[in-house]
Design a protein around this motif. Sequence first.
Motif, mmCIF file in Angstrom:
data_model
loop_
_atom_site.group_PDB
_atom_site.id
_atom_site.type_symbol
_atom_site.label_atom_id
_atom_site.label_comp_id
_atom_site.label_asym_id
_atom_site.label_seq_id
_atom_site.Cartn_x
_atom_site.Cartn_y
_atom_site.Cartn_z
ATOM 1 N N VAL A 89 0.834 -1.200 0.000
ATOM 2 C CA VAL A 89 0.000 0.000 0.000
ATOM 3 C C VAL A 89 0.869 1.250 0.000
ATOM 4 N N GLY A 90 1.949 1.241 0.804
ATOM 5 C CA GLY A 90 2.850 2.383 0.839
ATOM 6 C C GLY A 90 3.462 2.651 -0.525
ATOM 7 N N LEU A 91 3.902 1.610 -1.215
ATOM 8 C CA LEU A 91 4.479 1.773 -2.541
ATOM 9 C C LEU A 91 3.422 2.220 -3.547
ATOM 10 N N GLU A 92 2.198 1.708 -3.391
ATOM 11 C CA GLU A 92 1.107 2.126 -4.269
ATOM 12 C C GLU A 92 0.819 3.610 -4.111
ATOM 13 N N MET A 93 0.966 4.121 -2.908
ATOM 14 C CA MET A 93 0.719 5.538 -2.657
ATOM 15 C C MET A 93 1.806 6.427 -3.268
ATOM 16 N N ALA A 193 16.542 -8.112 -4.744
ATOM 17 C CA ALA A 193 15.137 -8.369 -4.456
ATOM 18 C C ALA A 193 15.000 -9.234 -3.209
ATOM 19 N N LEU A 194 14.010 -8.913 -2.405
ATOM 20 C CA LEU A 194 13.686 -9.736 -1.259
ATOM 21 C C LEU A 194 12.709 -10.827 -1.691
ATOM 22 N N PRO A 195 12.588 -11.912 -0.940
ATOM 23 C CA PRO A 195 11.623 -12.940 -1.302
ATOM 24 C C PRO A 195 10.219 -12.333 -1.411
ATOM 25 N N PHE A 196 9.535 -12.657 -2.517
ATOM 26 C CA PHE A 196 8.163 -12.196 -2.762
ATOM 27 C C PHE A 196 8.072 -10.674 -2.872
ATOM 28 N N ASP A 197 9.185 -10.015 -3.207
ATOM 29 C CA ASP A 197 9.178 -8.565 -3.325
ATOM 30 C C ASP A 197 8.380 -8.172 -4.560
ATOM 31 N N ARG A 198 7.301 -7.408 -4.359
ATOM 32 C CA ARG A 198 6.442 -6.993 -5.467
ATOM 33 C C ARG A 198 6.667 -5.541 -5.845
ATOM 34 N N ALA A 199 7.759 -4.961 -5.374
ATOM 35 C CA ALA A 199 7.995 -3.538 -5.608
ATOM 36 C C ALA A 199 8.002 -3.208 -7.095
ATOM 37 N N ILE A 200 8.687 -4.013 -7.907
ATOM 38 C CA ILE A 200 8.768 -3.720 -9.334
ATOM 39 C C ILE A 200 7.401 -3.850 -9.994
ATOM 40 N N ASP A 201 6.631 -4.869 -9.614
ATOM 41 C CA ASP A 201 5.294 -5.023 -10.186
ATOM 42 C C ASP A 201 4.431 -3.794 -9.893
ATOM 43 N N ILE A 202 4.565 -3.260 -8.682
ATOM 44 C CA ILE A 202 3.801 -2.073 -8.298
ATOM 45 C C ILE A 202 4.259 -0.869 -9.105
ATOM 46 N N VAL A 204 5.716 -0.850 -12.038
ATOM 47 C CA VAL A 204 5.295 -1.027 -13.431
ATOM 48 C C VAL A 204 3.818 -0.674 -13.581
ATOM 49 N N SER A 205 2.999 -1.118 -12.629
ATOM 50 C CA SER A 205 1.570 -0.808 -12.678
ATOM 51 C C SER A 205 1.335 0.692 -12.647
ATOM 52 N N ARG A 206 2.049 1.401 -11.770
ATOM 53 C CA ARG A 206 1.899 2.856 -11.669
ATOM 54 C C ARG A 206 2.371 3.537 -12.957
ATOM 55 N N LEU A 207 3.487 3.066 -13.509
ATOM 56 C CA LEU A 207 4.012 3.657 -14.734
ATOM 57 C C LEU A 207 3.057 3.427 -15.902
ATOM 58 N N ARG A 208 2.492 2.234 -15.984
ATOM 59 C CA ARG A 208 1.535 1.950 -17.051
ATOM 60 C C ARG A 208 0.343 2.904 -17.006
ATOM 61 N N ARG A 209 -0.153 3.168 -15.797
ATOM 62 C CA ARG A 209 -1.306 4.059 -15.679
ATOM 63 C C ARG A 209 -0.994 5.466 -16.168
#
Length: 237
Positions: A89-93, A193-202, A204-209
């Motif tokens: 959520v923090g990264l999404e913000m 990357a940490l295990p299960f780190d979704r930072a890049i996916d987040i 990429v999602s923000r950049l796509r928008r």
Amino acid sequence: MHHILVVDDNQEIRDLLGRILRKHDLKVSTARDGYEMRECLKNGPVDLIVLDLMLPGDDGMKLCRELRVGSAVPIIMLSAMGEETDRIVGLEMGADDYMTKPFSPRELLSRIKAVLRRTGAADGHPKQPASADRIMRFAGWTVDLVRRELRSPDDVLVDLTGGEYDLLVAFLENPHHTLSRDRLLDITRNRAALPFDRAIDIQVSRLRRKIEAGPEQSMIKTVRGVGYVFSGPVERG
């Protein structure tokens, strides 16, 4: 000298970070809540904000969202919560990085320096691209590598966080080449990357928008189980 703003309601943390960061030639201001943060920002620009999640009054999530409305100032979020959902959520913000309390002040210093390297060289004198290479174009969009600016096909300046900007440049410099999540993390966050780190996916999602009109016009393609590839044509100069 880079200016760091530490926003935390714990005085011991503010004092500790202030001492450590000043020893490494960083200017430090502190605030205990959103009100003091806003007052500090009125007095002049800051280069990075260390923002606690749990604050009296407006919490860190609300303040992060407020900052992102009109600013791309890098934000490292601190939280006593260790759940992955809180970090996401923090990264999404729009936070650039996230650390869980208790944390090592030395590690935080390392993260701060990594973010400052993304937004400008750590010594305050970023290396400038050659004039012929300062502009990159794709699908009507323009990236100025000297000013670190993105402009839309309508010539509107688009705010990007430091991580989003570096992610976009990484794609533009490697069009049609698949980049793994680990490689993108290394480029944009300067850490493994940490295990299960979704930072890049987040990110990429923000950049796509911000740069894509919809899935039918996607330029950043997902390569399942590997990473991402930028599929559009890129021009320099």
